[in-house]
Design an enzyme around this catalytic site. Structure first.
Site, PDB file in Angstrom:
ATOM      1  N   ARG A  41     -57.149  43.677   4.586  1.00 25.81           N
ATOM      2  CA  ARG A  41     -57.938  43.935   3.375  1.00 25.81           C
ATOM      3  C   ARG A  41     -59.424  44.171   3.652  1.00 25.81           C
ATOM      4  NH1 ARG A  41     -58.598  40.931  -0.316  1.00 25.81           N
ATOM      5  NH2 ARG A  41     -58.429  42.398  -2.031  1.00 25.81           N
ATOM      6  N   GLY A  96     -51.456  42.748 -11.069  1.00 24.35           N
ATOM      7  CA  GLY A  96     -52.889  43.034 -11.116  1.00 24.35           C
ATOM      8  C   GLY A  96     -53.753  41.908 -11.622  1.00 24.35           C
ATOM      9  N   CYS A 151     -59.208  48.233  18.824  1.00 26.70           N
ATOM     10  CA  CYS A 151     -60.212  49.249  19.167  1.00 26.70           C
ATOM     11  C   CYS A 151     -60.520  50.113  17.948  1.00 26.70           C
ATOM     12  CB  CYS A 151     -59.721  50.101  20.322  1.00 26.70           C
ATOM     13  SG  CYS A 151     -59.315  49.128  21.759  1.00 26.70           S
ATOM     14  N   GLU A 152     -60.965  49.472  16.918  1.00 27.33           N
ATOM     15  CA  GLU A 152     -61.382  50.140  15.674  1.00 27.33           C
ATOM     16  C   GLU A 152     -62.575  49.335  15.185  1.00 27.33           C
ATOM     17  OE1 GLU A 152     -60.422  52.694  13.795  1.00 27.33           O
ATOM     18  OE2 GLU A 152     -58.676  53.301  14.984  1.00 27.33           O
ATOM     19  N   GLU A 209     -45.239  41.371 -13.249  1.00 23.80           N
ATOM     20  CA  GLU A 209     -44.899  41.366 -11.823  1.00 23.80           C
ATOM     21  C   GLU A 209     -46.139  41.066 -10.997  1.00 23.80           C
ATOM     22  OE1 GLU A 209     -42.854  45.141 -12.151  1.00 23.80           O
ATOM     23  OE2 GLU A 209     -44.710  46.212 -11.728  1.00 23.80           O
ATOM     24  N   GLY A 218     -48.231  39.612  -8.036  1.00 21.95           N
ATOM     25  CA  GLY A 218     -48.087  39.285  -6.627  1.00 21.95           C
ATOM     26  C   GLY A 218     -49.237  38.387  -6.224  1.00 21.95           C
ATOM     27  N   ARG A 219     -50.427  39.002  -6.186  1.00 22.95           N
ATOM     28  CA  ARG A 219     -51.639  38.318  -5.745  1.00 22.95           C
ATOM     29  C   ARG A 219     -51.876  36.986  -6.468  1.00 22.95           C
ATOM     30  NH1 ARG A 219     -55.608  41.479  -3.865  1.00 22.95           N
ATOM     31  NH2 ARG A 219     -54.738  43.156  -5.114  1.00 22.95           N
ATOM     32  N   TYR A 265     -60.422  47.810   2.387  1.00 23.76           N
ATOM     33  CA  TYR A 265     -61.181  47.895   1.123  1.00 23.76           C
ATOM     34  C   TYR A 265     -62.582  47.304   1.229  1.00 23.76           C
ATOM     35  CZ  TYR A 265     -56.249  47.517  -0.481  1.00 23.76           C
ATOM     36  OH  TYR A 265     -54.914  47.628  -0.645  1.00 23.76           O
TER      37      TYR A 265
HETATM   38  C1  PLP Z   1     -48.514  46.089  -6.013  1.00 19.09           C
HETATM   39  C2  PLP Z   1     -47.739  46.030  -7.252  1.00 19.09           C
HETATM   40  C3  PLP Z   1     -47.661  44.835  -7.994  1.00 19.09           C
HETATM   41  C4  PLP Z   1     -48.397  43.581  -7.625  1.00 19.09           C
HETATM   42  O1  PLP Z   1     -49.759  43.719  -7.701  1.00 19.09           O
HETATM   43  P1  PLP Z   1     -50.695  42.413  -7.575  1.00 19.09           P
HETATM   44  O2  PLP Z   1     -52.061  42.996  -7.549  1.00 19.09           O
HETATM   45  O3  PLP Z   1     -50.321  41.780  -6.277  1.00 19.09           O
HETATM   46  O4  PLP Z   1     -50.421  41.563  -8.737  1.00 19.09           O
HETATM   47  C5  PLP Z   1     -46.878  44.827  -9.128  1.00 19.09           C
HETATM   48  N1  PLP Z   1     -46.207  45.933  -9.524  1.00 19.09           N
HETATM   49  C6  PLP Z   1     -46.238  47.088  -8.840  1.00 19.09           C
HETATM   50  C7  PLP Z   1     -45.479  48.245  -9.336  1.00 19.09           C
HETATM   51  C8  PLP Z   1     -47.023  47.180  -7.685  1.00 19.09           C
HETATM   52  O5  PLP Z   1     -47.062  48.335  -7.016  1.00 19.09           O
END
Ligand code: PLP
Length: 421
Positions: A309, A230, A340-341, A271, A273-274, A313
């Site tokens: 995205r 997050g 077609c959206e 954890e 990701g983004r 969103y």
């Molecule tokens: C989606 C997700 C992440 C990664 O979220 P980011 O916004 O990409 O950092 C980490 N942990 C869990 C459990 C998730 O579902």
């Protein structure tokens, strides 16, 4: 700021060449940028013994990207069988995989607990009895409910389907202990794309307080707390990056405080990701049509199957028109795909330079939750993925989907349940 100046400087002059060799549309990822961000994270949290990032595989599940994560010493956050396979293929050991699924099926539990297992992160107290070969090490996902106000994207914790409630958390570990668990972790994930560093600090404070409460109630010690992902990135030019330095300093203080009070402290896992890959990817696409009706439209050769995205969103993704990005933005366009959206738009009423057929558009920040979210709806297939290597080579790291891929699921043994059976 969206894409870094360094990525832009290395990428933009090469795009005509890359276009000639690989043809648009494609996502391209920046090895150097990803490695730099990884190194920044490690350095920022080096004051917390045992700090480790478990890359959220769902953000960018490409083998070559995951190899980079492994080389940086990171683990993997997985929540499905294919994601666990991806991690294990690369040699991830049980302690390198957090299995954070939710609404988990028996088949997923069976798979995740075999072959040495994973770090099992349970989403609910009712799942304790459903885990086969109950692991030594167990973790629960904690949901603070009304104790925390929500962040914009993920919403209010109280309305989220994830995690055990505050009232259940001690009981969850008591039951896990009863089933034989001897090693413990605690997980939470309450933010998404959060740019306010204090929200993450408060999350760390919250998990440490819950850890204290459970430790006191049950006489156990947590080996780690996982503050989830997050961490936000600035998608808009006027947005600032997350203040990693202040955040890590304040979070490290919280762990030091815990250690002072209790003589020990858990390690910190996260954890992201983004934050790891988002700004280090771009979707490169060519303008192929333009139309002038009630609005002015630029049609490109990619569509929302490559990047959902904006449609999902209303997310902003910055767009540069190659070779014109310093010219005045005199036009207002909707930049659209071919699905077609009517929400298949990369940009709505965006000020841009005049665009002609054949111009190349660079859509920034497609490195996380981009290609991975794609689909085949309307027969619109996903584009290829490339990697701009640190040494300047550009490598195909996943081919585009083909019509054969689209038809692959018709390749099956006939199976019919007779009427009346
Ligand atoms: C989606 C997700 C992440 C990664 O979220 P980011 O916004 O990409 O950092 C980490 N942990 C869990 C459990 C998730 O579902």
């Amino acid at each position: 700021m969206p894409m870094s100046a360094s990525f832009k400087d290395r990428l933009f002059p090469r795009i005509p060449q890359i276009q000639q060799h690989f043809q648009t549309p494609f996502h391209i990822y920046d090895e150097s940028g990803i490695r730099e961000t990884g190194a920044q994270l490690v350095k920022a949290f080096s004051g917390i013994p045992g700090f480790r990032e478990f890359f959220a595989v769902k953000a960018l599940p490409n083998r070559e990207i995951l190899k980079l994560m492994k080389e940086m010493g990171f683990g993997f956050d997985c929540s499905s069988i294919p994601e666990v396979i991806l991690a294990r293929e690369l040699g991830a050991r049980p302690e390198d995989i957090m299995f954070t699924s939710n609404n988990t099926s028996q088949e997923e539990f069976d798979f995740a607990t075999q072959d040495g297992g994973c770090i099992m992160n349970l989403d609910d107290i009712s799942l304790i009895e459903k885990v086969p070969h109950f692991p030594e090490m167990i973790c629960f996902r904690y949901n603070p409910g009304p104790r925390r106000t929500g962040n914009v994207i993920i919403g209010n914790p109280e309305e989220a389907k994830y995690g055990v409630s505050h009232e259940q958390v001690v009981e969850a570990y008591r039951q896990a202990k009863e089933r034989g668990a001897t090693r413990f972790g605690l997980h939470t994930m309450v933010a998404s794309n959060e740019l306010d560093y204090t929200y993450i600090v408060e999350t760390a404070r919250m998990v440490l307080e819950v850890a204290e409460e459970v430790e006191a109630a049950l006489g156990i010690k947590f080996e780690f707390v996982n503050i989830g992902g997050g961490f936000g990135i600035p998608y808009r030019p006027e947005q600032k990056t997350l203040d990693l330095a202040r955040m890590s300093a304040e979070v490290t203080e919280l762990f030091d405080g815990f250690r002072k009070r209790h003589g020990h402290a858990p390690a910190m896992f996260m954890e992201s990701g983004r934050f790891m890959t988002g700004p280090h990817g771009a979707l490169v696409t060519t303008a192929i049509n333009s139309k002038d009706t009630y609005r002015r439209y630029i049609g490109v050769d990619a569509c929302m199957s490559a990047l959902m995205r904006p449609a999902l969103y209303g997310a902003y993704h910055h767009i540069d028109v190659l070779g014109k990005d310093r010219d005045p933005k005199t036009e207002i366009y909707d930049v659209v795909g071919s699905l077609c959206e009517n929400n298949d738009k990369f940009a709505v009423q965006r000020e841009l330079q005049p665009i002609e057929d054949g111009d190349i558009l660079v859509i920034h920040d497609s490195g996380a939750h981009g290609h991975a979210m794609g689909f085949q709806y309307n027969g619109r297939l996903r584009p290829k993925e490339l990697m701009l290597r640190a040494d300047g080579r550009v490598e195909l790291i996943r081919r585009a989907e083909t019509v054969e891929d689209y038809f692959a699921t018709y390749d099956f043994e006939p199976s019919v349940l007779p009427a009346g059976a």
